[in-house]
Scaffold this motif. Structure first.
Motif, PDB file in Angstrom:
ATOM      1  N   SER D 167       0.802  -1.147   0.269  1.00  0.00           N
ATOM      2  CA  SER D 167      -0.033  -0.091  -0.047  1.00  0.00           C
ATOM      3  C   SER D 167       0.891   1.136   0.079  1.00  0.00           C
ATOM      4  CB  SER D 167      -0.953   0.109   1.228  1.00  0.00           C
ATOM      5  OG  SER D 167      -0.347   0.553   2.274  1.00  0.00           O
ATOM      6  N   CYS D 168       0.520   2.307  -0.810  1.00  0.00           N
ATOM      7  CA  CYS D 168       1.097   3.423  -0.749  1.00  0.00           C
ATOM      8  C   CYS D 168       0.084   4.607  -0.351  1.00  0.00           C
ATOM      9  CB  CYS D 168       1.810   3.705  -2.092  1.00  0.00           C
ATOM     10  SG  CYS D 168       2.655   2.639  -2.708  1.00  0.00           S
ATOM     11  N   GLY D 169       0.555   5.696  -0.060  1.00  0.00           N
ATOM     12  CA  GLY D 169      -0.494   6.922   0.239  1.00  0.00           C
ATOM     13  C   GLY D 169       0.219   8.189   0.512  1.00  0.00           C
ATOM     14  N   VAL D 170      -0.708   9.101   0.466  1.00  0.00           N
ATOM     15  CA  VAL D 170      -0.090  10.411   0.659  1.00  0.00           C
ATOM     16  C   VAL D 170      -0.353  10.975   2.027  1.00  0.00           C
ATOM     17  CG1 VAL D 170      -0.442  12.940  -0.212  1.00  0.00           C
ATOM     18  CG2 VAL D 170      -0.957  11.197  -1.528  1.00  0.00           C
ATOM     19  N   PHE D 171       0.760  10.952   2.774  1.00  0.00           N
ATOM     20  CA  PHE D 171       0.952  11.210   4.227  1.00  0.00           C
ATOM     21  C   PHE D 171       1.385  12.597   4.388  1.00  0.00           C
ATOM     22  CE2 PHE D 171       2.811  11.301   8.368  1.00  0.00           C
ATOM     23  CZ  PHE D 171       1.620  11.045   9.188  1.00  0.00           C
ATOM     24  N   GLY D 172       0.797  13.481   4.879  1.00  0.00           N
ATOM     25  CA  GLY D 172       1.283  14.924   5.338  1.00  0.00           C
ATOM     26  C   GLY D 172       1.525  15.480   3.961  1.00  0.00           C
ATOM     27  N   GLY D 173       0.795  15.421   2.853  1.00  0.00           N
ATOM     28  CA  GLY D 173       1.243  15.908   1.702  1.00  0.00           C
ATOM     29  C   GLY D 173       2.369  15.162   0.636  1.00  0.00           C
ATOM     30  N   VAL D 174       2.771  14.317   1.271  1.00  0.00           N
ATOM     31  CA  VAL D 174       3.901  13.446   0.640  1.00  0.00           C
ATOM     32  C   VAL D 174       3.439  12.013   0.135  1.00  0.00           C
ATOM     33  CG1 VAL D 174       6.506  12.755   0.745  1.00  0.00           C
ATOM     34  CG2 VAL D 174       5.555  14.834   1.764  1.00  0.00           C
ATOM     35  N   PRO D 175       3.830  11.569  -0.862  1.00  0.00           N
ATOM     36  CA  PRO D 175       3.659  10.198  -1.335  1.00  0.00           C
ATOM     37  C   PRO D 175       4.439   9.163  -0.552  1.00  0.00           C
ATOM     38  CG  PRO D 175       3.431  11.459  -3.276  1.00  0.00           C
ATOM     39  CD  PRO D 175       4.169  12.514  -2.108  1.00  0.00           C
ATOM     40  N   VAL D 176       4.132   8.365   0.222  1.00  0.00           N
ATOM     41  CA  VAL D 176       5.102   7.297   0.954  1.00  0.00           C
ATOM     42  C   VAL D 176       4.720   5.985   0.652  1.00  0.00           C
ATOM     43  CG1 VAL D 176       5.170   9.113   2.592  1.00  0.00           C
ATOM     44  CG2 VAL D 176       3.440   7.379   2.934  1.00  0.00           C
ATOM     45  N   LEU D 177       5.766   5.234   0.821  1.00  0.00           N
ATOM     46  CA  LEU D 177       5.668   3.643   0.684  1.00  0.00           C
ATOM     47  C   LEU D 177       5.235   2.889   2.063  1.00  0.00           C
ATOM     48  CD1 LEU D 177       5.868   1.120  -1.351  1.00  0.00           C
ATOM     49  CD2 LEU D 177       8.431   1.189  -0.656  1.00  0.00           C
ATOM     50  N   ASP D 178       4.215   1.856   1.696  1.00  0.00           N
ATOM     51  CA  ASP D 178       3.987   0.693   2.664  1.00  0.00           C
ATOM     52  C   ASP D 178       3.551   1.663   4.255  1.00  0.00           C
ATOM     53  OD1 ASP D 178       3.983  -1.549   4.320  1.00  0.00           O
ATOM     54  OD2 ASP D 178       6.167  -1.450   4.312  1.00  0.00           O
ATOM     55  N   LEU D 179       2.403   2.241   4.201  1.00  0.00           N
ATOM     56  CA  LEU D 179       1.704   2.798   5.239  1.00  0.00           C
ATOM     57  C   LEU D 179       1.392   1.925   6.372  1.00  0.00           C
ATOM     58  CD1 LEU D 179      -1.374   4.266   3.254  1.00  0.00           C
ATOM     59  CD2 LEU D 179       0.932   5.534   3.977  1.00  0.00           C
ATOM     60  N   ASP D 180       1.862   2.244   7.501  1.00  0.00           N
ATOM     61  CA  ASP D 180       1.827   1.633   8.836  1.00  0.00           C
ATOM     62  C   ASP D 180       0.504   2.202   9.309  1.00  0.00           C
ATOM     63  OD1 ASP D 180       2.507   4.054  10.055  1.00  0.00           O
ATOM     64  OD2 ASP D 180       4.514   3.204  10.436  1.00  0.00           O
ATOM     65  N   TYR D 181      -0.141   1.537  10.599  1.00  0.00           N
ATOM     66  CA  TYR D 181      -1.411   2.093  11.098  1.00  0.00           C
ATOM     67  C   TYR D 181      -1.304   3.725  11.240  1.00  0.00           C
ATOM     68  CZ  TYR D 181      -5.587   2.342  13.850  1.00  0.00           C
ATOM     69  OH  TYR D 181      -6.536   2.852  14.502  1.00  0.00           O
TER      70      TYR D 181
END
Lengths: 243, 243, 243, 243, 243, 243
Positions: D167-181
C-alpha cells in the motif's frame, strides 16, 4: 347435515373432544394445556412490566404470542427451528394471528404499560393447532389477568370478551367442523374462524386448496364455526371456573 | 449423613419423587415424560433409516439428541431460541452430553444404518434438567428399539446397558443428592454423573461454582450419585415393564 | 507406572514439552503463546472498563473467554466458523469452560467493574487445546492484571490463585498424562482436569469414549493430573517472572 | 524524495522490515508467516482434490482465500466474527481480493481439478494487512504447489509468476511507501497495488479518504509500489529458497 | 480510437445512452432512476435526524449507501439476498464504495448531525451497475439536500462537488469506455473510476481478469473515464435543473 | 353506497386508477409493473426447468412467489431485509399468499416438471401491495406461459383461469373498496379477497383491527371485492392483449 364418512367417524358438525387443563406450567402467571382430540397445545402466559419500544410512554399495554411445535409433535419428525436458526414463515404467520386474536378482546389502556406474552407450544399435533392455540391462550391470558387483579396490579379488568377459534373445511364435498389432520391434508377448502363470545368476527382465513369455493359454501362454514366456538366458549369458562 | 436443612426438606441422600410416563408423544417410536420433583422433561425418540454423512457406508447406526426448553419452563420467561435464531452454548453443551451418554450403551453395529434422535424438551424446570433428560431419554430409546425389534427391523438388540444421570453438589457445606433449583443456584459445587447399570462411569462433569472442592468431597458426591442412579435404574425398568 | 508404548515415546506420566512465550500479541494488556508439544495456542487478554448487563452496578468485575481455531490448525482444513456464520457447540463449550476456570481464581470484587476477555486462538492443534488454553490464558490474565496494577487502576490484587489444566486418559489400557492427538483419537477414556495451585478441583470433565471406566481408574487419572499441573504451575510462574 | 517526518522515522520510499518464515502451520501443505514491521499475518495453504460446483468437469483448478483477524490483533479488541455470526463487508472484500490476486499467476488448467485455499489470519495488525496477506499467501501457495509437484500429483508447474502487494499513500502531503497504522489512519489517499514479478498490474484499489487526488500523484504512488514490490519479490524468493 | 467491433456497435469511446429521471420514489427526500443502456438503477435518498454511534456528539453528519439487485434484474434469476439471509461479499463491497464516493463531495460538518442513506436498487442489469448507482445516487443526494435547504434545516450547502463513475476496460485488446454485460464478461481488464467534477480522483478499482495490464493501458483507460464522466456530469446537472 | 369522505375523494366502491405495463424486466420470461394509485409493484416471472425436492419425479410443476419492498417504498425508510439478515413474518406471509393464489389457477400437471417463480417487488407503497402483487403476478405468469407455449416447451395451456385480489375494509363506519394507506392505517376492519375470473373464492383474509365486525358487513365487503376484481380482470386481459 348431509351424510358423510369422516375418518374419525364424527358427525359433520361435531367438535373433537375438548379438554382444558390449567396450571400445567408451574411458573407462568397463567397457563392452559388444551387438548382437541389428538392435538395438544401448552399455552403459558408471562407478564412483564414494560412494553415494546413502539408503545413506550403511550399508556397502553401489549399482548403478543409465540408459537412453536416440538420436533416430534408430528407424524414424522420435523426440524427443530432453534437448530435450523430461524422460524418458518408458517410459524411466524401463526404467532402473528394468535397475538392479533387476543388483542381483539383486551382493553390495552386498562392493561397499562405491561406486556403479556402467550407461548403456545404444540406437544402433539393432529390438525387445527393454531385454532387450539388461540382458544387455549385465551384461558392462559384470563388466568394471568386474574393473577394481576388479585395482586392489585391493575384496577380495571382489561379482558373485554372471550375469543376462540376453530377450523372448518370442505371434505369429500361436505362442509365439516373442526378438521383433524387426516381431513385437513385432503380438504378441498380450509377456513380458520376466530370469533368472539358476542358473535363478532375477529379474523377469517379461508383458503381453497385444490379448487375454489363458492360464497354459499363459505356461509355454511361460518355457521359451523359459530356452533363450534359456542362449545369452546363453554369449555373456556368451565376451565376458568375450575381453576 | 450429616444434619442439613435442604430447602425441600429432603434428606441429604434423597432423590426427588421420580415419575416416568411413557407414550406421551403419540407419533414417536418411543417416548417418556419424566418428572423429578418440579422438573418435567418430555423425551421423544424418532427413527430414521439413514445415518449422517460421516457414517455413510460404515455399517453403523447413530444415536443423537436435541435439547430445548419451553420459554416459560423457568421462573422468569427466557427467550425462545428459535426466535433468537440460535441455540445457546448451554443448549448445545447439554444435547451433546445426552447423545454421548446414550451412545455409551448402544451397540451401533447391531443398530445398523439407522439414526435415532432423542428430542428432550423441558416443560417445567426446577434444576437437574440435563440429568432428567438423560434418564428419560434412555427409556424413550429403549421403547423405540422395542418398536424396531417388534417390527423385525433389527435382529440383535443394540441396547447393551442402562444409563441414568443425577446431579450432586455441596450445599451449605454438605454433599447432597439431586439438586433442585433452589439448591443449584446456591451450591458451592455441582457435579453431574452419568453412570451405567453395571456401575461404569460414562461421564462426569464437576464444577466448583464459587470456590474449589477437595478430592474427598468428590468421592462423597460420587457415592451419592451411585445411590441415586440405582433408584433411577429401577424407575426406568418399571416404566418399560408397564409400557 | 506400567510399561506402555505411547505414539510419542513419552512415559505414561510425562507431559509434552511446555513453552510459554509472553508478549506475542503486541496490543493486548497481557498475552501468552503456549506450546505443549505440537499444540500452540495464542492467549490474549483485553481489558474493558465496563461489565455485562447482568452485573451492572453490582460492584463486581467479569472474566470471560472466547475460543477459536485457525482453519488449518488441524490435519485437514476445517470450516472457518466466521464464514459458516456460527460457532460450533464444541467451541462454545470450550470457551465457557475457560471462562469458568479463570473466574475460580479471581476475586471479582477486587477487580471492580471491569471486564477481562481472554481470546484463546489455536494456531496449531495436536490434542489438548482446551487445557493449553486454560493454562496459557491464566498467564495472559496475570499479565493484564499486572498492567492494571502498575497503572494503579486496581488497588487490591484480584488474582487469588493459579489455575492450570491437563487432559489424561486411558490409552491402550493404561492411564496416561497429557494426551496428544494420536492418543486422544484412540483413547478409551478422556478426562480434563482443571486444578488450582493449592490443590483444589475447579472442574472435571471425564468421558468414556467407547466403554465406561471404573472409579479406581478415575483416581489414577486424577493423580496424573496433579503431577502434570504441578509442572504447569512452575512453567506459568517462570513465564511471569521472565515477562 | 521530499523531506518528510514519518511516524516511524522511515524514508518516504522505505518498506518496513520484512520477514517471511515458512512452515509455521505444521499441517498445511504450505505456510508462511509474514511480518512487515508490526503487522504479522499467518498464511496457510490447504489442498483439496475437488473444485467448487461452477467448475466441476471443466478440467480446471481453483485458488481461493479466506481472511480473518484475531480479535486482539488490533489496538482495541474487535468483535470475533464467528461470535457475531457473520464476516464483515471489509473481510469479504479483502478475501476476494487475495483470491483474485493469486489466480492471476496460476495456470488453472495445469493445476487440474484441485482447490487450493489460502487462509490468511492476522495475528498482529499495524496497517497493510491485506497487502501482507497477498505477499505471504503467494509463498504459501508456492510451497503447496512444490509439495504437490514432489508428490507427482501435478505434471506441469501451474505457478506462472510471482505476485506481491503493497500500500502507498499520501501522508502529510507526501507520497510514501508501505503505510503503517499511524499513517494509514491519517492519510489523505491510500492505494493498494498488486503487481507481478514481470511488472504487470493485477489490481489497483486507490481511495481518496478526505479529499481527492491528482493523476500525477497517482503516478508517483505507482512508482513507489514498483520499488516496494521489487523488494518483496526478493524476500519471497529468499523464503522459498530457504524452505 | 482504434477500429474495434463492440457487441453494441458503439465506438470505443462512446457511453451508452444515459437517462436520469427524478422523483420516481414518491416518498424519498430525493430520488433518481438512472438508465445507462440496459442498466437501470433506482436511487433513493432518505434523511434521518441522527447519526451512527461512532459519530454521536461529533457535530458531523453521515452519508451511507445500501445496494441491492432485484432477483430477476439479470439474465438468469439470482437468489434473493433477504431470503438467503445475508448480503454477498459483492453487495457489501459495492455499497461501501458508493458510500465512500459520495462522502468525498460532502462537507459533513455543514450537514450537521444527520444521516442520509442512499438506497441503490438495480431494476435491470446490463453491466456497470455500481457505476450507474454512484452517478444516480449523487443526483438523489443533491435533491435530498435541496429539500433540506428549502426547509431551512441546514444553513450551508454541504454538497461541495459532483461525483460520477464509469467503468472502462480492455475488450478484444482495445481500451473501451462504459462496458456493458457482453463486454464485461469477456474483458481482459476492468477498471471502475470515480471522479469529481473538478477532475479529482476519488477511487480507482482496476482488475486484470485473465492477464495483467500495463501502465500505459491504465493511462488510456483513465483518459476514457475522464471523457465519460464529463458527459455524466452534464446529465446530472440537466436532471437537477429539470427537477 | 352511503355518503362517505374518503381521503382520496373516491366513491366507496371505486378502485384506484389501475395501470399494468408489461415487459419492464427485460430478462424475465414475463413481467408486469402494476400501478394501483400510488402503489407500484414490479412482478417478474422466472422459469426454471426443475422442481423443488418434494415434487421431484411427480410429473408436476410448481409456481411460487417471493415478495420484497424497497427500503424507501414507504413514507419512512424501512430496514433492508437482506441487511437485517432475515425476511419478516409479514413478508413470508405475503409471499406464501401470492404463491397459493396463483397455484389455484394453474394446472400443474400440464405445466410439467418446471418451476415458475414470481418476484414481486414493491417500488412504491400506498396500501394494498399484496393484492396488487397478486393481480400483477398473474399477468407476468401468463406472459411467461405464453413464452413457453411459443417455444413449444409445453403442449397444453396450464393456465386454467384468471386470479386477482383487492382489499376492502370498513373506514369511518362505511365499507369501502381498495383501501389506500391513509385508509388502511385507520380502518376498523380490513379484508383481502383473492377471487377467480369465474367467481370462485381462492382466499379470504379478514381482520378486525380495533373491534370485531358482523357477518352482514363481511357480505358487503365481498360484494365490493367482486366489483373491484371484475375491473382488475379486464385490466389484466387488456395488458395481455397489448403485450
Amino acid at each position: 347435515m348431509p351424510e358423510i364418512k369422516r375418518p374419525s367417524g364424527r358427525m359433520a358438525d361435531a367438535l373433537r373432544q375438548v379438554e382444558i387443563v390449567t396450571g400445567f406450567s408451574r411458573h407462568a402467571e397463567g397457563s392452559a394445556l388444551i387438548r382437541m382430540g389428538g392435538t395438544e397445545v401448552l399455552c403459558a402466559a408471562s407478564v412483564e412490566g414494560r412494553v415494546p419500544g413502539f408503545l413506550r410512554g403511550a399508556g397502553q399495554g401489549w399482548v403478543t404470542a409465540e408459537y412453536g411445535m416440538l420436533p416430534r409433535a408430528t407424524h414424522t419428525r420435523g426440524d427443530r427451528e432453534a437448530a435450523r436458526g430461524k422460524q418458518s414463515g408458517r410459524t411466524q404467520e401463526i404467532q402473528r394471528l394468535i397475538g392479533r386474536s387476543l388483542r381483539a378482546v383486551v382493553d390495552r389502556t386498562a392493561l397499562g404499560e405491561m406486556t403479556i406474552t402467550l407461548d403456545c407450544d404444540v406437544l402433539n399435533a393432529d390438525g387445527g393447532t393454531r385454532c387450539a392455540a388461540i382458544t387455549g391462550a385465551w384461558v392462559a391470558l384470563a388466568l394471568a389477568i386474574r393473577t394481576l387483579r388479585k395482586a392489585n396490579v391493575i384496577a380495571t379488568d382489561p379482558l373485554i370478551g372471550q375469543v376462540a377459534a376453530v377450523s372448518c373445511g370442505v371434505f369429500g364435498g361436505v362442509p365439516v367442523l373442526d378438521l383433524d389432520y387426516a381431513e385437513d391434508s385432503n380438504a378441498e377448502a380450509d377456513a380458520n374462524f376466530v370469533l368472539t363470545g358476542t358473535g363478532g368476527i375477529v379474523e377469517i382465513q379461508a383458503t381453497a386448496e385444490r379448487a375454489t369455493f363458492e360464497e354459499a359454501t363459505f356461509g355454511t362454514l361460518l355457521g359451523l364455526a359459530r356452533k363450534g366456538t359456542a362449545e369452546l366458549f363453554t369449555a373456556q369458562r368451565a376451565a376458568l371456573d375450575a381453576a
